[in-house]
Each structure stands twice: as C-alpha cells, then as structure tokens.
Design an enzyme around this catalytic site. Sequence first.
Site, PDB file in Angstrom:
ATOM      1  N   TRP A  27       0.640  -1.638  -0.070  1.00 42.28           N
ATOM      2  CA  TRP A  27      -0.275  -0.028   0.149  1.00 42.28           C
ATOM      3  C   TRP A  27       1.169   1.215   0.054  1.00 42.28           C
ATOM      4  CZ3 TRP A  27      -5.514   1.213   1.819  1.00 42.28           C
ATOM      5  CH2 TRP A  27      -6.344   0.373   1.502  1.00 42.28           C
ATOM      6  N   GLU A  63      -0.575  -6.695   7.511  1.00 43.55           N
ATOM      7  CA  GLU A  63       0.762  -8.468   6.884  1.00 43.55           C
ATOM      8  C   GLU A  63       2.065  -8.712   7.979  1.00 43.55           C
ATOM      9  OE1 GLU A  63      -1.801  -7.538   4.275  1.00 43.55           O
ATOM     10  OE2 GLU A  63      -3.574  -8.645   5.831  1.00 43.55           O
ATOM     11  N   VAL A  90       3.019   1.805   5.579  1.00 42.44           N
ATOM     12  CA  VAL A  90       2.696   3.583   6.088  1.00 42.44           C
ATOM     13  C   VAL A  90       0.777   3.487   5.489  1.00 42.44           C
ATOM     14  CG1 VAL A  90       2.839   5.172   4.473  1.00 42.44           C
ATOM     15  CG2 VAL A  90       4.397   4.047   4.162  1.00 42.44           C
ATOM     16  N   LEU A  91       0.518   3.272   6.744  1.00 45.80           N
ATOM     17  CA  LEU A  91      -0.219   3.740   7.466  1.00 45.80           C
ATOM     18  C   LEU A  91      -1.075   4.979   6.734  1.00 45.80           C
ATOM     19  CD1 LEU A  91      -0.742   0.940  10.254  1.00 45.80           C
ATOM     20  CD2 LEU A  91      -1.915   1.047   8.059  1.00 45.80           C
ATOM     21  N   ILE A  92      -1.972   5.373   6.144  1.00 45.68           N
ATOM     22  CA  ILE A  92      -2.994   6.921   5.999  1.00 45.68           C
ATOM     23  C   ILE A  92      -4.431   6.345   6.390  1.00 45.68           C
ATOM     24  CG2 ILE A  92      -3.408   8.464   4.779  1.00 45.68           C
ATOM     25  CD1 ILE A  92      -0.566   8.438   2.989  1.00 45.68           C
ATOM     26  N   SER A  95     -11.392   7.885   6.055  1.00 39.57           N
ATOM     27  CA  SER A  95     -12.247   8.545   7.097  1.00 39.57           C
ATOM     28  C   SER A  95     -12.849   7.763   7.557  1.00 39.57           C
ATOM     29  CB  SER A  95     -13.174   8.573   6.067  1.00 39.57           C
ATOM     30  OG  SER A  95     -13.975   7.499   5.005  1.00 39.57           O
ATOM     31  N   THR A  96     -12.533   6.650   8.123  1.00 39.55           N
ATOM     32  CA  THR A  96     -13.228   5.410   8.824  1.00 39.55           C
ATOM     33  C   THR A  96     -12.025   5.234  10.257  1.00 39.55           C
ATOM     34  OG1 THR A  96     -11.386   3.465   8.444  1.00 39.55           O
ATOM     35  CG2 THR A  96     -13.736   3.959   7.391  1.00 39.55           C
ATOM     36  N   HIS A  98     -10.932   2.970  10.709  1.00 38.65           N
ATOM     37  CA  HIS A  98      -9.237   1.511   9.930  1.00 38.65           C
ATOM     38  C   HIS A  98      -8.422   1.765  10.325  1.00 38.65           C
ATOM     39  CE1 HIS A  98      -8.611  -1.715   6.360  1.00 38.65           C
ATOM     40  NE2 HIS A  98      -8.693  -1.645   7.190  1.00 38.65           N
TER      41      HIS A  98
END
Length: 166
Positions: A27, A63, A90-92, A95-96, A98
């Site tokens: 991602w 994962e 990389v987590l961005i 709108s939730t 998650h």
Amino acid sequence: MAVKGLGQIDQQYDGSKLRVGIIHARWNRVIIDALVEGAIARMSELGVKEENIVVETVPGSFELPFGSRKFVEQQASKGTPLDVVIPIGVLIKGSTMHFEYISESTTNALMALQDKVNIPVIFGLLTCLTEEQAMARAGVDEAKSMHNHGEDWGAAAVEMAVKFEN
Ligand SMILES: O=c1[nH]c(NC[C@H](O)[C@H](O)[C@H](O)CO)c([N+](=O)[O-])c(=O)[nH]1
C-alpha cells in the site's frame, strides 16, 4: 541540530557481516519504495553487502507481523538466517477508524515479535494523518523538507544487530 529524529550515532557500526531482511507492505507504494531505498542506502554506507539484504513484500501493513515471522523462519530454514528484520509499512488515516485499529494492533504485534524471533525487529511503520506527512517522512516531498526515516531504520538495524548479535 533538530530536536527530533535519530540521536547522534554513538559510533559507526560495521555491517559487513550482517544479513538483513526488509519486508514491506505494498500500500502507498511510492512512499514505501522511497523508505526502502533510504534504508538500503544507509545500510550500504555502513558496510552491509547488497547480496546480504533480502527483500520480501506483503499486501498491507496488517500482514507485516505474521509475514515477518514467517520470513525470518524461512530464511533460517534455508540456512541463511537473518540478523535483523525491518518491516516497513505506510498507514494513512482515512475517513474511518480502520487506520487506528491497524496502527495499534500492528505496532503491538511487531513489538512482541522480537521475543518470538529473537532478533531485532525495527519499527518501520509510518502512521500518518495525511499523505503529505507520509511523503515528507520519506523525503518524497518536493521541498525535500524532511528526513527519510528509512535511513534511520537502516542505521538502527545495523546497530542493534551488531551490538546484540546472538
Ligand atoms: O499498509 C496499509 N494497509 C492498509 N490497509 C490494508 C491492511 O493493511 C490489510 O492489508 C488488509 O486489511 C487485508 O488484511 C491501509 N489502509 O487501509 O488505509 C494503509 O493505509 N496502509
């Protein structure tokens, strides 16, 4: 000197005998690739041989903990054990919620992984509220205003593997 960021390297560690695993999510790939390149560049400066850097990928950051454990086990069973592993994701924020759930669960799992694999697990998870924040921390932003955190992770990997070798 900037207040934040990696403290002064307390000494130049020799990475020439190390085998390093990098396992990265797919991602936000442009940012991931910059972070991986930064880690590899810094480790090369510290003497890690290109042929001793093994790269694996997983679908997403969630994962990374399971993938990292299996990656370490697979390398050991091949007779080419890793001295350190660098999971990169990389987590961005979207709108939730998650983002929050993945960030916290993955962080905790990566921390706990060290006791399972008994080698250093470097924390290479960027948890950003905006794409701009992530770009800046991978040195991808136009202004190149921030530092590529991948370089810090590479330096930390060499230090931890050399200082605390099994
Ligand atoms: O690595 C990421 N995975 C993401 N999700 C996928 C997740 O990591 C798992 O791959 C997926 O849920 C399947 O298990 C992200 N978002 O959802 O935003 C993200 O920003 N980064």
